[in-house]
Every structure is written in C-alpha cells, then in structure tokens.
Design a protein around this motif. Structure first.
Motif, mmCIF file in Angstrom:
data_model
loop_
_atom_site.group_PDB
_atom_site.id
_atom_site.type_symbol
_atom_site.label_atom_id
_atom_site.label_comp_id
_atom_site.label_asym_id
_atom_site.label_seq_id
_atom_site.Cartn_x
_atom_site.Cartn_y
_atom_site.Cartn_z
ATOM 1 N N ALA A 19 0.833 -1.205 0.000
ATOM 2 C CA ALA A 19 0.000 0.000 0.000
ATOM 3 C C ALA A 19 0.864 1.251 0.000
ATOM 4 O O ALA A 19 0.471 2.292 -0.521
ATOM 5 C CB ALA A 19 -0.925 -0.006 1.213
ATOM 6 N N VAL A 20 2.042 1.138 0.596
ATOM 7 C CA VAL A 20 3.020 2.228 0.624
ATOM 8 C C VAL A 20 4.223 1.791 -0.193
ATOM 9 O O VAL A 20 4.799 0.730 0.064
ATOM 10 C CB VAL A 20 3.450 2.557 2.069
ATOM 11 C CG1 VAL A 20 4.590 3.568 2.079
ATOM 12 C CG2 VAL A 20 2.264 3.061 2.879
ATOM 13 N N GLU A 21 4.597 2.594 -1.176
ATOM 14 C CA GLU A 21 5.769 2.277 -2.002
ATOM 15 C C GLU A 21 6.323 3.584 -2.554
ATOM 16 O O GLU A 21 5.708 4.209 -3.421
ATOM 17 C CB GLU A 21 5.399 1.329 -3.140
ATOM 18 C CG GLU A 21 6.591 0.866 -3.958
ATOM 19 C CD GLU A 21 6.238 -0.258 -4.928
ATOM 20 O OE1 GLU A 21 7.163 -0.942 -5.398
ATOM 21 O OE2 GLU A 21 5.032 -0.452 -5.209
ATOM 22 N N PHE A 51 3.625 6.722 -5.496
ATOM 23 C CA PHE A 51 4.727 7.512 -6.043
ATOM 24 C C PHE A 51 4.617 7.642 -7.556
ATOM 25 O O PHE A 51 4.263 6.686 -8.252
ATOM 26 C CB PHE A 51 6.054 6.833 -5.691
ATOM 27 C CG PHE A 51 7.265 7.460 -6.328
ATOM 28 C CD1 PHE A 51 7.743 8.682 -5.888
ATOM 29 C CD2 PHE A 51 7.934 6.817 -7.361
ATOM 30 C CE1 PHE A 51 8.869 9.259 -6.469
ATOM 31 C CE2 PHE A 51 9.056 7.382 -7.948
ATOM 32 C CZ PHE A 51 9.527 8.610 -7.500
ATOM 33 N N HIS A 52 4.929 8.848 -8.051
ATOM 34 C CA HIS A 52 5.022 9.090 -9.489
ATOM 35 C C HIS A 52 6.222 9.986 -9.769
ATOM 36 O O HIS A 52 6.586 10.836 -8.942
ATOM 37 C CB HIS A 52 3.750 9.756 -10.026
ATOM 38 C CG HIS A 52 2.564 8.855 -10.053
ATOM 39 N ND1 HIS A 52 2.302 7.978 -11.089
ATOM 40 C CD2 HIS A 52 1.565 8.665 -9.153
ATOM 41 C CE1 HIS A 52 1.204 7.303 -10.839
ATOM 42 N NE2 HIS A 52 0.729 7.698 -9.662
ATOM 43 N N THR A 53 6.821 9.804 -10.943
ATOM 44 C CA THR A 53 7.950 10.636 -11.335
ATOM 45 C C THR A 53 8.072 10.646 -12.848
ATOM 46 O O THR A 53 7.488 9.795 -13.533
ATOM 47 C CB THR A 53 9.264 10.128 -10.714
ATOM 48 O OG1 THR A 53 10.305 11.093 -10.938
ATOM 49 C CG2 THR A 53 9.696 8.799 -11.322
ATOM 50 N N ILE A 57 -0.374 12.902 -10.298
ATOM 51 C CA ILE A 57 -0.088 12.781 -8.873
ATOM 52 C C ILE A 57 -0.599 11.469 -8.293
ATOM 53 O O ILE A 57 0.093 10.813 -7.515
ATOM 54 C CB ILE A 57 -0.700 13.964 -8.093
ATOM 55 C CG1 ILE A 57 -0.112 15.286 -8.590
ATOM 56 C CG2 ILE A 57 -0.475 13.808 -6.593
ATOM 57 C CD1 ILE A 57 1.387 15.422 -8.392
ATOM 58 N N ALA A 58 -1.820 11.067 -8.656
ATOM 59 C CA ALA A 58 -2.383 9.861 -8.042
ATOM 60 C C ALA A 58 -3.583 9.374 -8.827
ATOM 61 O O ALA A 58 -4.260 10.152 -9.513
ATOM 62 C CB ALA A 58 -2.794 10.134 -6.597
ATOM 63 N N GLN A 91 -2.260 -0.004 -5.092
ATOM 64 C CA GLN A 91 -2.558 0.198 -6.510
ATOM 65 C C GLN A 91 -1.459 1.065 -7.125
ATOM 66 O O GLN A 91 -1.719 1.991 -7.886
ATOM 67 C CB GLN A 91 -3.926 0.859 -6.678
ATOM 68 C CG GLN A 91 -5.074 0.046 -6.096
ATOM 69 C CD GLN A 91 -6.426 0.730 -6.253
ATOM 70 O OE1 GLN A 91 -6.635 1.551 -7.146
ATOM 71 N NE2 GLN A 91 -7.360 0.392 -5.381
ATOM 72 N N ASN A 92 -0.229 0.729 -6.791
ATOM 73 C CA ASN A 92 0.901 1.543 -7.216
ATOM 74 C C ASN A 92 1.426 1.097 -8.575
ATOM 75 O O ASN A 92 1.422 -0.100 -8.890
ATOM 76 C CB ASN A 92 2.030 1.442 -6.189
ATOM 77 C CG ASN A 92 1.587 1.894 -4.810
ATOM 78 O OD1 ASN A 92 1.035 2.972 -4.662
ATOM 79 N ND2 ASN A 92 1.803 1.059 -3.806
ATOM 80 N N PRO A 93 1.902 2.027 -9.391
ATOM 81 C CA PRO A 93 2.577 1.639 -10.629
ATOM 82 C C PRO A 93 3.899 0.954 -10.292
ATOM 83 O O PRO A 93 4.404 1.079 -9.169
ATOM 84 C CB PRO A 93 2.805 2.979 -11.336
ATOM 85 C CG PRO A 93 2.852 3.982 -10.230
ATOM 86 C CD PRO A 93 1.891 3.484 -9.186
ATOM 87 N N PRO A 94 4.475 0.218 -11.238
ATOM 88 C CA PRO A 94 5.768 -0.424 -10.975
ATOM 89 C C PRO A 94 6.825 0.607 -10.572
ATOM 90 O O PRO A 94 6.867 1.713 -11.119
ATOM 91 C CB PRO A 94 6.113 -1.080 -12.315
ATOM 92 C CG PRO A 94 4.804 -1.251 -13.011
ATOM 93 C CD PRO A 94 3.956 -0.092 -12.582
#
Length: 364
Positions: A115-117, A196-198, A209-210, A339-342
């Motif tokens: 859930a946190v990454e 996280f996104h970059t 952002i999300a 639901q995080n992207p790789p």
C-alpha cells in the motif's frame, strides 16, 4: 421576535454548536485518556547482539519485520547513511541519490501488493536528493532523522520492506516503528496508502499525482520539481485537476495554480517555510528547484469509487519549458491492497538535471 434578533440567536447557536463539535474533534483531553491499548515497537535494534541496524545491500530488498494483530502504527522513524560524509568511515562512498534509490514499502493484512511504495526522500517530504530539516504534523526530516506520524490502521498485521536500488552503495538502516495493538479499530477506518510518481515533462503535459479505484479519501501529497533551465519556475502555473467518481471526463475540483494548491502564492514569493499542514522546505530559483507538501485533515477529499489528480498548465505549449518532477500522494482506502505503478528503474528515478551539494560534513 424581531427578525434581526432571531437571526442573531440562530448565528450564536450555530457558532456554539460548531465550537462544541470542534472541541470534540480535537479532544483536548485525548492525551490524558487512559486506554487499554498494548504498546509495542518494531525496531532494528537486536537486544541480544546489541546491533542497532539491518544491512540493506545494493540490489536487495530486505524485510525489516512483520507484526501480527489488530491495531495501528502511531509513529515511524528511520535513518540511514550514504547521503553524507561519515567521519567514522571516511572511505565510505557518498551519494545523495541514495535518498531516491532506497525504497520504502509497507504491506497491510497479508496483501502481496504494498500500500506504501516510495523513495525515502519523497515519502518524507523532499524528492530532490537532499536532506533539509523541517517538521510538519504528519511527516518531516529532523536533523538527520526521518519521521511519519500518519496513523496507519491494520486488522491482521503489517510488513515493512526496504529495497536498495543503488548500484554503488551498500547501506544500513536504523528504524523504530511504534504501534498500538487494540480491539477498537473502527470499521470505517481506511488503510493508509502512499503512491509515487515521477518523470520528465516537456512542459505542457499533465503532472500525474495519483489514481485509485476504491472508496477512500485523499489526504495530501509531497511534490518536488526542477526546471531544465535555471531560474525557470513557470511549472508552478499549473492548477490541480481532481477527478472524482462520475466526474471523470471533467474535473470536479480545479484550482488557480500549483503553488496556490500548496497554499502559497506568487511562486512562493516569500521563500521557504514549513507549517503543520503545508510548506515549501526547498525553493531555489537558481537551480529551478522546489519541494512542497500539503496535508489535508478536515479538508480531506472524499471519493466513493475512484479518484485521479493531475496538475495541468493552462499556458500555451510554446511558452512552457521542460522540467522533471516526483511526488507521493497519501490516502486512506477501504482496501489493504496497493494500486501503485511499478517502481521505476534507478535511471528513471535519477532523472534530475542537477543536485545541490547539501553535505556540511559536520561531526556530531
């Protein structure tokens, strides 16, 4: 009764009710109330060997620990070397990029999807590969330490993992996670998520952002940005576009500018500041670098089915110039599964144009 008097009485009653509700919400006696919670701490300190740390070699993911039970994380603190000169080990490699290539993951209730990454620096407030002391209500960097005080409920347990994606630095991590075991986690308490996104942006593209598909509430983000050209800050012209549930083609919520969303103005004209719920720990026009954060509490943004947030610059594309950004969005969802992207590769994480030298080489 005269109309003016009735209106005055209604206003006084309303204000009294709001004051009472606010007092109940803040609960001034909360810290004094005795509870039946069982307080424990997950720590890297080994009581038998007296070793304080765990090793996190380059290219490896290490489980810090697992906890079973029902409760919530109340405080998470950690620190690690690699980003500063070590007087006790002068030959140790130094590279502040470890703040970007060291990844924090938290799993809830046995889920195999974190859930946190997020990279350490971004999660704790600054994604520019530097450390600068600031203290907000929910997270911050405190003179060499990193902390998070978002309450993080769990119903079956949690696992914390750290991955080192650096190709040159083997590091160690000190960590203390104080948690409360309790049978009183409300049914409507959501699971804490950090996404996280970059990426590099040519200028006019949305800053993503999300995005979540669940019921929940968005409670803030950290965002770091840097222009390719020095003294360029026009990426701050982009207002937030927030899409919620059925309002997916057209944003339900929009603003007036990126720095306005972070409750500043005029490109943060009065420079850096750090408040309990919003701040700008870094603003350096010379390197075109800005790090910002905002936390929502009473102004959390609620959604029943899905949520998406971008910053979109309204200027004509020919007026805009390239920049790079990284962000971590925080939310509480009704699911423990992330639901995080790789996680990007190390090269993708280190897409910044320039890094400031922030190592003062001080000896404690």
């Amino acid at each position: 009764m005269p109309k003016r008097t009735a209106t005055k009485i209604f206003l006084l009653v309303t204000l009294a009710g709001l004051a009472q509700a606010d007092q109940g919400a803040n609960d001034p006696l909360g810290i004094a109330r005795l509870r039946d919670d069982t307080t424990r701490q997950l720590t890297t300190f080994n009581l038998e060997t007296r070793n304080k740390v765990i090793d996190v070699p380059r290219g490896k993911a290490v489980t810090v620990g697992e906890v079973k039970g029902n409760g919530y994380i109340a405080n998470l603190w950690l620190t690690f070397p690699g980003w500063f000169w070590q007087h006790w080990n002068p030959s140790a490699p130094i590279n502040p990029t470890i703040l970007k290539t060291l990844i924090l993951r938290i799993y809830w209730d046995g889920s195999d999807k974190p859930a946190v990454e997020a990279p350490m620096g971004d999660f704790f407030g600054i994604g520019l590969c530097e450390v600068k002391s600031f203290a907000s209500q929910y997270f911050g960097m405190s003179s060499g330490g990193f902390y998070c005080k978002f309450p993080m409920p769990f119903r079956k347990g949690f696992k914390i993992e750290i991955e080192n994606r650096d190709d040159a630095i083997d590091t160690i991590v000190f960590m203390n996670v104080l948690y409360q075991l309790t049978g009183n986690i409300p049914k409507d308490a959501g699971y804490f998520h950090a996404q996280f996104h970059t990426g590099k942006n040519e200028g006019p593209n949305p800053v993503h952002i999300a995005e979540w598909t669940a019921r929940g509430q968005y409670v803030g983000c950290t965002l770091s940005m840097q222009g390719e050209e020095r003294n360029y800050l026009s990426f701050l012209e982009a207002p937030e576009y927030i899409y919620i549930d059925d309002d997916w083609e057209k944003p339900r919520i929009t603003g007036t500018g990126l720095e306005d969303y972070f409750l500043g103005g005029w490109y943060f004209r009065e420079a850096e500041f750090a408040g309990p719920l919003h701040g700008v720990p870094v603003k350096d026009a010379l390197t075109a670098s800005v790090a910002m954060y905002r936390a929502h509490d009473a102004d959390a943004i609620h959604f029943r089915e899905r949520f998406k947030m971008d910053f979109v610059n309204p200027w004509a594309p020919e007026r805009l110039k390239p920049f790079v950004y990284s962000s971590v969005a925080f939310a509480y969802l009704n699911t423990p599964e992330g639901q995080n992207p790789p996680t990007p590769s190390a090269n993708e994480l280190l897409c910044w144009y320039r890094l400031r030298d922030r190592d003062h080489q001080s000896i404690p």
